[in-house]
Write a protein that holds these residues in place. Structure first.
Motif, PDB file in Angstrom:
ATOM      1  N   GLN A  28      24.095  39.387  45.752  1.00 21.51           N
ATOM      2  CA  GLN A  28      24.941  39.825  44.655  1.00 21.51           C
ATOM      3  C   GLN A  28      26.393  39.554  45.025  1.00 21.51           C
ATOM      4  O   GLN A  28      26.888  40.021  46.033  1.00 21.51           O
ATOM      5  CB  GLN A  28      24.740  41.323  44.402  1.00 21.51           C
ATOM      6  N   GLN A  29      27.087  38.754  44.218  1.00 14.12           N
ATOM      7  CA  GLN A  29      28.438  38.346  44.568  1.00 14.12           C
ATOM      8  C   GLN A  29      29.505  39.117  43.810  1.00 14.12           C
ATOM      9  O   GLN A  29      30.613  39.262  44.303  1.00 14.12           O
ATOM     10  CB  GLN A  29      28.598  36.847  44.305  1.00 14.12           C
ATOM     11  N   GLU A  30      29.179  39.589  42.626  1.00 11.84           N
ATOM     12  CA  GLU A  30      30.178  40.281  41.824  1.00 11.84           C
ATOM     13  C   GLU A  30      29.607  41.563  41.233  1.00 11.84           C
ATOM     14  O   GLU A  30      28.438  41.624  40.869  1.00 11.84           O
ATOM     15  CB  GLU A  30      30.673  39.376  40.690  1.00 11.84           C
ATOM     16  N   GLY A  46      35.703  48.985  34.432  1.00  4.71           N
ATOM     17  CA  GLY A  46      37.009  48.363  34.569  1.00  4.71           C
ATOM     18  C   GLY A  46      37.338  47.864  35.953  1.00  4.71           C
ATOM     19  O   GLY A  46      38.389  47.260  36.176  1.00  4.71           O
ATOM     20  N   ILE A  47      36.444  48.100  36.910  1.00  4.26           N
ATOM     21  CA  ILE A  47      36.645  47.612  38.278  1.00  4.26           C
ATOM     22  C   ILE A  47      35.784  46.368  38.476  1.00  4.26           C
ATOM     23  O   ILE A  47      34.606  46.347  38.140  1.00  4.26           O
ATOM     24  CB  ILE A  47      36.274  48.671  39.321  1.00  4.26           C
ATOM     25  N   HIS A  48      36.401  45.315  39.012  1.00  2.00           N
ATOM     26  CA  HIS A  48      35.717  44.050  39.264  1.00  2.00           C
ATOM     27  C   HIS A  48      35.791  43.769  40.757  1.00  2.00           C
ATOM     28  O   HIS A  48      36.881  43.589  41.314  1.00  2.00           O
ATOM     29  CB  HIS A  48      36.382  42.927  38.471  1.00  2.00           C
ATOM     30  N   ARG A  63      35.891  39.263  48.941  1.00  2.00           N
ATOM     31  CA  ARG A  63      36.359  40.580  49.405  1.00  2.00           C
ATOM     32  C   ARG A  63      37.607  41.009  48.634  1.00  2.00           C
ATOM     33  O   ARG A  63      38.619  41.410  49.217  1.00  2.00           O
ATOM     34  CB  ARG A  63      36.601  40.570  50.919  1.00  2.00           C
ATOM     35  N   GLU A  64      37.493  40.927  47.320  1.00  2.00           N
ATOM     36  CA  GLU A  64      38.582  41.323  46.434  1.00  2.00           C
ATOM     37  C   GLU A  64      38.084  42.356  45.434  1.00  2.00           C
ATOM     38  O   GLU A  64      36.944  42.291  44.973  1.00  2.00           O
ATOM     39  CB  GLU A  64      39.142  40.128  45.667  1.00  2.00           C
ATOM     40  N   LYS A  83      44.882  42.886  41.319  1.00  2.00           N
ATOM     41  CA  LYS A  83      44.221  42.996  42.616  1.00  2.00           C
ATOM     42  C   LYS A  83      44.647  44.261  43.352  1.00  2.00           C
ATOM     43  O   LYS A  83      45.830  44.589  43.429  1.00  2.00           O
ATOM     44  CB  LYS A  83      44.562  41.768  43.473  1.00  2.00           C
ATOM     45  N   LEU A  84      43.653  44.973  43.881  1.00  2.00           N
ATOM     46  CA  LEU A  84      43.929  46.162  44.685  1.00  2.00           C
ATOM     47  C   LEU A  84      44.235  45.741  46.122  1.00  2.00           C
ATOM     48  O   LEU A  84      43.554  44.877  46.683  1.00  2.00           O
ATOM     49  CB  LEU A  84      42.722  47.094  44.691  1.00  2.00           C
ATOM     50  N   LYS A  85      45.228  46.364  46.705  1.00  2.00           N
ATOM     51  CA  LYS A  85      45.559  46.095  48.106  1.00  2.00           C
ATOM     52  C   LYS A  85      44.812  47.102  48.978  1.00  2.00           C
ATOM     53  O   LYS A  85      45.307  48.183  49.280  1.00  2.00           O
ATOM     54  CB  LYS A  85      47.076  46.185  48.326  1.00  2.00           C
TER      55      LYS A  85
END
Length: 225
Positions: A126-128, A133-135, A141-142, A149-151
Motif C-alpha cells: 500500500q503506497q498511499e 483530508g490527510i494524504h 514518506r510524505e 506538506k506536513l513537516k
C-alpha cells in the motif's frame, strides 16, 4: 497487494496462531510438511518464509540449506523452541534473516517480519492512504493536509501512518514502541506521549480540526476519525 508469507510448521495450532497474528497485513499460505514446502517454494514466489526448525523428515535447517544451494534467496525467519545461542547462530549462518524463539509475543513476530521486509525491499505494497483530508504517501514518506506538506520527524510520520492504517484499533504505548522504535528498543514507554503531543500540535496547526489521535487512558492511542 499484500506481501506474501509462507508459514511452515508441523503443528497445526502454531500455523493457526501465526495466521491469526499476520493475516491482517499479509497474504498467508501455510504448510505442515518441509518437503512439500520446498516444492511449493520452487513453484511460487513468496516475499518471506516463516520456518520452524524441528519438523519430521525435512527439518527447517535442511530446507534452508537446499533453498540456498539452489539460489533461492527468499527471506527466512526461523521460529523455533530451540533458543540456545548456538542454535540461533547456526540458523543465521545458514542464511536466515532472523530468528524468533518460542514462546513469543504476537507484537514481536509482527515487528520482526516487517523489519525483514523493510531490509529486503518487500514492504507493505500500500503506497498511499487518504483519509479525512490527510494524504499519506508511504514510499515518499510524505504527509499532506489539503495539499500542504506536513513537516514531520521520522518518528512522527511513522506514528501517523501506523495509526491511520489501522483506524479504530487501539495500540498500547509498548506496541507503538515495538512497531516504530524497533522491537529491541528499551526506552521509557512514556516517550510515545511526547511524540504524540507534538504530532497533534502539527496536525492542528495545519488545519486538521478533528480529533484524529484519541487517547485511551492508561493504555495508549488509536485513530478515531
Amino acid at each position: 497487494m499484500k506481501p506474501s508469507i509462507l508459514i511452515v510448521d508441523d503443528e497445526e495450532t502454531m500455523l493457526d496462531l501465526l495466521t491469526m497474528i499476520l493475516e491482517q497485513d499479509f497474504s498467508i499460505t501455510t504448510e505442515n510438511d518441509g518437503a512439500k514446502a520446498l516444492q511449493l517454494l520452487h513453484q511460487q514466489t513468496f516475499d518471506l518464509c516463516l520456518l520452524d526448525i524441528m519438523m519430521p523428515w525435512t527439518d527447517g535447517l535442511d530446507l534452508l540449506k537446499q533453498l540456498r544451494s539452489l539460489g533461492n534467496g527468499v527471506p527466512v525467519i526461523f521460529i523455533s523452541a530451540r533458543g540456545e545461542l548456538e542454535d540461533r547462530v547456526e540458523g543465521l549462518e545458514l542464511g536466515a534473516d532472523d530468528y524468533i524463539t518460542k514462546p513469543f509475543e504476537p507484537t514481536e513476530v509482527i515487528a520482526r517480519v516487517k523489519s525483514v521486509l523493510r531490509r529486503t525491499g518487500k514492504e507493505l505494497d500500500q503506497q498511499e492512504i487518504k483519509q479525512s483530508g490527510i494524504h499519506i504517501h508511504l514510499l515518499a514518506r510524505e504527509a499532506r493536509i489539503n495539499g500542504e506538506k506536513l513537516k514531520l520527524t521520522p518518528i512522527e510520520f511513522e506514528l501517523l501512518a501506523t495509526l491511520i492504517q489501522h483506524p479504530k484499533q487501539a495500540f498500547s504505548r509498548e506496541q507503538l514502541l515495538e512497531r516504530i522504535w524497533d522491537y529491541s528498543y528499551m526506552g521509557e514507554a512514556r516517550t510515545v506521549d511526547t511524540h504524540i503531543k507534538n504530532l497533534r500540535l502539527k496536525l492542528r496547526k495545519a488545519g486538521f480540526q478533528e480529533e484524529g489521535i484519541q487517547t485511551i487512558w492508561g493504555f495508549g492511542y488509536k485513530w478515531g476519525v
